[in-house]
Every structure is written in structure tokens, then in C-alpha cells.
Design an enzyme around this catalytic site. Structure first.
Site, PDB file in Angstrom:
ATOM      1  N   GLN B 112       0.825  -1.306  -0.090  1.00  0.00           N
ATOM      2  CA  GLN B 112      -0.032  -0.068   0.121  1.00  0.00           C
ATOM      3  C   GLN B 112       0.997   1.314  -0.192  1.00  0.00           C
ATOM      4  OE1 GLN B 112      -3.096  -0.434   2.936  1.00  0.00           O
ATOM      5  NE2 GLN B 112      -4.360  -1.109   1.492  1.00  0.00           N
ATOM      6  N   LYS B 161       3.633   6.201   8.925  1.00  0.00           N
ATOM      7  CA  LYS B 161       2.994   5.617  10.000  1.00  0.00           C
ATOM      8  C   LYS B 161       4.221   5.442  11.327  1.00  0.00           C
ATOM      9  CE  LYS B 161       0.506   1.055  11.166  1.00  0.00           C
ATOM     10  NZ  LYS B 161       0.253   0.012  10.751  1.00  0.00           N
ATOM     11  N   MET B 477     -25.712  14.185 -21.913  1.00  0.00           N
ATOM     12  CA  MET B 477     -24.973  15.227 -22.541  1.00  0.00           C
ATOM     13  C   MET B 477     -24.263  14.757 -23.570  1.00  0.00           C
ATOM     14  SD  MET B 477     -24.710  18.636 -22.403  1.00  0.00           S
ATOM     15  CE  MET B 477     -24.907  19.470 -20.980  1.00  0.00           C
TER      16      MET B 477
END
Lengths: 180, 573
Positions: B112, B161, B477
Site C-alpha cells: 500500500q 506510520k 449530455m
């Protein structure tokens, strides 16, 4: 690295905070807004909190005013000076490895002494030379070296500082500030 | 006092007056979620990080306070890039906190790990990677300062961290260390005088009010200036509500889908007074042909906007409110000395356009149901200060065109970036920020499918937002452009009206849900929806897919070439 600045080239002397990532912020701004950097030199300054970037920009892609305003929006950019060539002292350094066999070596060393350059390294068939000076002088030097055969060549890009005032208020520097 | 970095971070947010954080925890941000349990700060647990970002934007847009979002590292950080970019384009103050892998692991392709600071550099006003817990209070203070001052915008603080776990001595900084950040707020007095000189000579002035009016909380100042000089006022998509739509000087929205009068008044003006606007391409059309006879006064807090698109005759860098107040003073003084041109011939022209080219659509009693009618019915059956939140597309334009925005901070939408899926989470954030106001999201079916899961958040947190899906079963659109500019060759725009079943889906997410197909059911259903105040409500309005947004300035055309409406007998009428 041409000695004469093209009409669309401007020198910016940019004082930035000396923090990691600042170069990336400046380079990223140029690329994402489509501005061209012609040359870029970064170095520490007399104050360890700041670094100075000397950037030669090509204003063909965007007006210099827009480039300096966008640069000024970067939080770590403290101050920007636009240096007109006539109002700045500028220097650049060149390293070149040139073919120089025994019979041609003296011709090369002759050029080296004329240009007040230095020989840094000598091999059997080549030598590596250092020269510093105005970008124009380095252009001339590398042109004269070319016929010998340039193996490798590297230039630092120009660094510049404003010329000092001879008389009070003689400086014709244009401070490019955020609040125009 | 010894605190961990995590505790210091939460305490710093409290010191900045944060009342709510939108977020979702994960590995690298875990330490920060622990002290949140004891904190006075409310946390809204989102179902997707993009939702957290848009909620924070919705909150910021209606309160004027910075929105705060907190997510973990890696995929969470990349998921919040869209809201950051959206907030950057629309100058919304946002403080986003991301977790990061431990400092020693940065650069090792750790689990991560993403280069969050690198990825978000182009979409934030500034960002920080914290390397020492002792820096946290200062950085948080700087982050809020940068986000909320000058031209507001999003900032991001990336917290590894190990920094969250590191113990530091708590302090609260009494100064900031930002030598390169000094926004100009006060306009140059000489320039203000020059502006008044131009205004004093103008026979066809138009005030071009942009989103900067709202950011600077300058709506009152704008009204004072407008009433003093008597000029018509156009409000851009980002400025809807900055000047009351039902004011006699209001012309409404200019631009690609603006109304004929607003567009044409700018084209014919001899002076544009641009206040906190940035000459966006959707407003100017082809720049070379935009407002060709107009001189320009341009007021903006961001110097880079002055001259970026159109060179102003009088540029003024400064906070819109402060500058406009100076303009009002200087104008009063000038008008006391001499007569300004009579604007009634100009108004006569403007009124002529308004009469000849009003917005128009036709709703027949037996259907099909028109999107414009649904917007008008919502407008007429909700409180005056209802907050409208739109996504991006036809429904957004209908909302902007047909609503009467009479109060600032009652219209929230994604302007610059055009982020589909903005409405649902932004409405949730708006409702959190202004719980006493009714909040209606006006959304499209395409947009709704992108972020609908945040209605689970709204149900779980008892945030009673209301969503009107103008369901035309198409990417409307895009369909409109394919119809008009690609010879009706429809490529990948059909979505189906009932896949998903919006009512069942909404009910599954804890909402009350209704479906409306018949025009006669529109108002009664809105009334029923308005009654629900303990959970979200979704209304699936099945509207005519053939309806197009008019007026329209085709891409690349000048604003003189505005198409007012469909040919008689064209589809949808």
C-alpha cells in the site's frame, strides 16, 4: 546552450526554500503548463534555508509574465528576478572529451590556453577539458574543438546574478512579484 | 506534555476548529484513528475515499470552512485524487490527511505504498510529507492557512506510520514558516481609481461575477456595487447564488448553456467588470470572438488569472470583498461629483432580449415527463434557502438554468473539472455542514451510479439528504453532442432506465424511494419526499431522453453563434 539568448529566451533567477521536492514542483509546473525550460541550474545559496535556481525559459509557449506568476504561486518559491542579459553577470561551465592523438595534442592544448581552459584528464587518443565563461565563449570554444572530434560534451547551464550598481538606482532589474 | 504524532495530529485538527472529518481507516493511518475515539471531532465513515473528498468539498462550499478528509495510504490516496483535482479547479478549501508507509520503507514498493506527495503535487495548492512528529502542529497550521487564504484550494498532509507513533513534546506554533507565501488581499488604490474611471464612462457595462465572489464572501459587496452603478449582473456556474436571481438586475448564467440575454449582453458590452471570474472557456466560447467591444476590469486574488486568457485594461489583484468595497466607496465619491451615463438605452436592449429569448420547454399533461419541469417543480415546492447539489451533465445545466438562486452558498456543483458522481457525496457533506437546511441533490442516472454507495453512509449516519435522479436512461449530455455533432450516431451512451432498479437499490441502502413517471405525480411525490427527515430519500424521475439543453454555444464557436433552441418539430418537443 547557445551563447546569445534567442528573442524568446528569458533568464529567471528564482530563490526557493531549500526543501526536498522543490525542484520537482518547479519542473512539474513547467511540464504540466507546457512551458519550455531551456536550461536549469540549481545550487545552495549563502543562506542554508534557500536555494537558487537559474532558469532560462523559452517564452514561445507562454508569455514570461504568465510563467513567473504561476511560479510565484508555488508555496516554496520565495522570490523571482527576471535578469535581462545586459543587467546580469552569467557564467557556465563545460566539460568535453576531445579526440587528441599525439600529433594533434599540441593544437588542442593551444586552444585550451587561448580559452583559459584546463586539461583535467589525458589519455592516449583523447583528453578531457574543462572551460568556464560566458555561454557565448563556450559556444565558440566548442565550435573550435569540433573539428578534432568531440567524444562527449556536457554543459552546466548558465548561472547568473544581477550586476552590481555603479551608481545608486542604476540597476535596471525588474522584480517579478506576485502582486502586479 | 508528551503526545504521539497521531495524538498531536488530532489535537492540531481540534485547535484548527475542525468539527467533522470525512474518512475511512486503513493500515498506515491506523494510529491516527485511535485518538479519534476520545476526540470531540465527529467522524463520518464513508464507503469510498472519493466520497470522503467530495463530502469535504460539499461541506466547505456551504460553510466557508475548510473540509477535512482523512484516508490511508496507497489506493486510498489515489482514490482521493479526483476530489483534490476537483477542489483545485473550483478553489475549494480542503485539508486531506493521508497515511503513508513508515518513512524507512518509502521508496521500497512497500504494501500500500504510493508516492502520494508526488501524485498529488499537480492537484493541490501545496502538500507536505511529514518526516518528524515534532513538525506536525506547525504543518497542520500551515496546511489550514494555505488552504483557506489567498485563492483557496486543497492541500494534503502525508503522514508516515512511524511518525504517527513517534512521541513528541506538544506545542502549538504561534507563527508560520512560509517565506514564499504572501497572498495580496488589498487592491491597489490607484487601480481601483482607474476602474472607477472606466465604469464612469461605460454605456453598456456588465458585471461578470464568478465563484471568487462566494469564496471571498463578497455577495453583499457585489450587490452594493451592482445597485450603485445599475449594471446588469451575470453569475457564472460557480457564482450561482452570489447575486439573487430574482433581483431585477440579474441576467442569470452566461456561457455554453447560459441564457441568450446573459451571453449576448456580454457580447455587446462596452465594459466587463469581472469579479472573481477566470474567463473559463465554457464562458467565453472562442476567445477571439468574446465580448469584442468590451474593455475589461478584472479583479482576482490570484495574480496569475489576470491576463491568462484576456488582457484586462484594469487588473486588480486582491480579495474580492475588500476590492469591491473600495470600488463602492470610490464610485460613490465619483458619482457625487459628476453624472454617469444613463443606462436606460442599454437596459432597453437587454429587456428586449429577455422578452424575445426566454428559456423555454414544453411539458404536456400526458407526458413525457421533462427534466426541466422536475427542476421547476422542485424549485417551487421546497424552502427558499434549499441547497441544491448537482453532478455533471444535462441535469446540472437544467438545475443551474431553472432554479432561482437567491442566496449565496445554495448551489454546489463540480464546475471546472466536471466530475460525474459529485452530487451524492457532496450533498451528504453539505447536509453535515448545514443540517438546518434542506439539501436536494439533482443528479443524473449516469452520475448517480458512480458514487451512489455514499447513500449507505448517509443512512448509517442519519444524514437526511434528498436525491432527485433525472433518469433519462442515457449519458444525456454525451448523447446530445452525438445527436447534434455526430449525425445521431449514438455510441455507448445508453444506460437503461431500470437497470439498476433505482428504487430497490435506494431502499437497499436504507433510503426511502419513489418513482415518478407521470407529470401529475411530480409535485405530490416531492411533497412526500420533503416530509422525510430521518433518512435519505431518492426520487427516480423518468424523464424524456430526447430533451436537450438549450441555449447552446457549440464548441469552438463564438458566443454570437448561440443556438437558442431546437427547430420546430425537432425531437423532444
Amino acid at each position: 546552450m547557445g551563447g546569445e539568448l534567442g528573442s524568446t529566451h528569458h533568464i529567471l533567477s528564482v530563490l526557493v526554500e531549500n526543501r526536498f521536492g522543490v525542484l520537482s514542483r518547479v519542473a512539474g509546473l513547467f511540464s504540466r503548463r507546457g512551458y519550455n525550460i531551456y536550461s536549469l541550474a540549481v545550487s545552495p545559496t549563502e543562506d542554508e534555508r534557500f536555494s537558487r535556481m537559474t532558469i532560462v525559459v523559452d517564452t514561445e509557449s507562454a508569455p514570461i509574465e504568465q510563467i513567473t506568476k504561476q511560479l510565484n504561486k508555488l508555496v516554496p518559491v520565495v522570490k523571482i528576478l527576471e535578469l535581462a542579459e545586459a543587467d546580469a553577470v552569467e557564467r557556465e561551465m563545460l566539460l568535453a572529451t576531445v579526440k587528441a592523438s599525439a600529433e594533434l595534442r599540441s593544437h588542442v592544448t593551444e586552444l585550451v590556453s587561448i580559452f583559459e581552459a584546463k586539461i583535467l584528464d589525458v589519455g592516449h587518443e583523447a583528453m578531457t577539458i574543462m572551460a568556464s565563461g560566458t555561454p557565448g565563449k563556450l559556444d565558440a570554444f566548442s565550435e573550435l574543438l569540433a573539428p578534432f572530434g568531440i567524444v562527449e560534451l556536457q554543459r552546466t547551464g548558465r548561472i547568473a546574478l544581477p550586476k552590481l550598481a555603479r551608481r545608486p538606482k542604476a540597476r535596471r532589474l525588474r522584480a517579478v512579484s506576485g502582486g502586479s | 506534555m508528551k503526545l504521539t504524532g497521531a495524538q498531536a495530529l488530532i489535537k492540531s485538527l481540534e485547535m484548527q476548529g475542525t468539527e467533522v472529518v470525512f474518512g475511512i481507516p486503513g493500515g498506515a493511518i491506523l494510529p491516527v484513528y485511535d485518538p479519534l475515539i476520545e476526540s470531540s471531532i465527529r467522524h463520518v465513515l464513508v464507503r469510498h475515499e472519493q466520497g470522503a473528498g467530495h463530502m469535504a468539498e460539499g461541506y466547505a462550499n456551504v460553510t466557508g470552512r475548510p473540509g477535512v478528509a482523512m484516508v490511508t495510504s496507497g489506493p486510498a490516496a489515489t482514490n482521493i485524487v479526483t476530489p483534490l483535482c476537483n477542489a483545485y479547479m473550483d478553489s475549494t478549501p480542503l485539508v486531506v490527511i493521508t497515511g503513508q508507509v513508515p518513512y524507512q520503507a518509502i521508496g521500497s514498493d512497500a504494501f500500500q505504498e504510493a508516492d502520494t506527495v508526488g501524485i498529488t503535487m499537480p492537484v493541490t495548492k501545496h502538500n507536505w510529507l511529514v518526516t518528524d512528529a515534532a513538525d506536525l502542529p506547525r504543518i497542520i497550521r500551515e496546511a489550514f492557512h494555505v488552504a483557506t487564504t489567498g485563492r483557496p484550494g486543497p492541500v494534503l498532509v502525508d503522514v508516515p506510520k512511524n511518525v504517527s507513533n513517534q512521541v513528541m513534546d506538544w506545542y502549538w506554533p504561534d507563527s508560520l514558516d512560509l517565506p514564499g507565501y504572501k497572498p495580496t488581499t488589498k487592491g491597489h488604490a490607484k487601480q481601483v481609481k482607474e476602474a472607477v474611471k472606466l465604469m464612469a464612462g461605460a454605456e453598456r457595462p456588465v458585471i461578470y461575477a464568478g465563484g471568487g465572489i462566494l469564496k471571498a464572501r463578497a455577495a453583499e459587496a457585489l450587490r452594493a456595487l451592482a445597485e450603485l452603478i445599475g449594471a446588469p449582473v451575470v453569475t457564472t456556474l460557480m457564482a450561482r447564488g452570489a447575486f439573487p436571481d430574482r433581483h431585477e438586475q440579474a441576467l442569470g448564467m452566461p456561457g455554453m448553456h447560459g441564457n441568450y440575454t446573459a451571453i449576448t449582453a456580454m457580447q455587446r458590452a462596452d465594459l466587463l467588470i469581472a469579479l472573481g471570474a477566470r474567463f473559463d472557456d465554457r464562458v467565453t466560447g472562442k476567445v477571439d470572438g468574446f465580448a469584442p467591444e468590451a474593455r475589461v476590469i478584472h479583479v482576482d486574488v490570484d495574480p496569475a488569472e489576470l491576463g491568462k486568457v484576456r488582457r484586462p485594461d484594469v487588473p486588480i489583484v486582491g480579495d474580492c470583498r475588500l476590492v469591491i468595497e473600495e470600488m463602492v466607496k470610490a464610485t460613490r465619491a465619483d458619482r457625487a461629483k459628476r453624472d454617469w451615463p444613463d443606462l436606460s438605452p442599454w437596459w432597453q436592449q437587454v429587456r428586449g432580449w429577455q422578452e424575445r429569448f426566454p428559456l423555454r420547454y414544453e411539458q404536456h399533461d400526458d407526458g413525457p415527463l421533462k427534466a426541466q419541469y422536475c427542476v421547476e417543480a422542485l424549485r417551487d415546492n421546497t424552502p427558499d434557502d434549499t441547497i441544491v447539489v448537482a453532478g455533471v451533465g444535462q441535469h446540472q445545466m437544467f438545475a443551474s438554468q431553472y432554479w432561482h438562486f437567491d442566496h449565496p452558498y445554495t448551489f454546489v456543483n463540480s464546475g471546472g473539472l466536471g466530475t460525474m458522481g459529485f452530487a451524492v457525496p457532496a450533498a451528504v457533506g453539505a447536509k453535515v455542514g448545514r443540517p438546518e437546511s434542506m439539501v436536494w441533490a439533482i443528479d443524473g442516472d449516469g452520475c448517480f451510479q458512480m458514487t451512489a454507495q455514499e447513500l449507505v453512509t448517509a443512512s448509517a449516519e442519519r444524514i437526511p439528504v434528498k436525491v432527485a435522479i433525472l433518469n433519462n436512461a442515457y449519458l444525456g449530455m454525451v448523447r446530445q453532442w452525438q445527436e447534434l455533432f455526430y449525425e445521431e450516431r449514438y455510441s455507448e451512451v445508453y444506460l437503461s432506465p431500470d437497470l439498476p432498479d433505482y428504487v430497490k437499490w435506494s431502499e437497499a441502502m436504507g433510503c426511502v424511494a419513489f418513482r415518478v413517471e407521470d407529470p401529475s405525480d411530480v409535485v405530490p411525490t416531492i411533497e412526500k419526499a420533503n416530509e422525510v427527515d430521518d433518512r435519505p430519500v431518492v426520487v427516480d424521475f423518468r424523464v424524456d431522453y430526447r430533451e436537450k439543453v438549450y441555449p447552446m454555444v457549440p464548441a469552438g464557436a463564438t458566443n454570437d453563434d448561440v443556438i437558442v433552441g431546437p427547430e420546430v418539430g425537432e425531437g423532444g418537443r
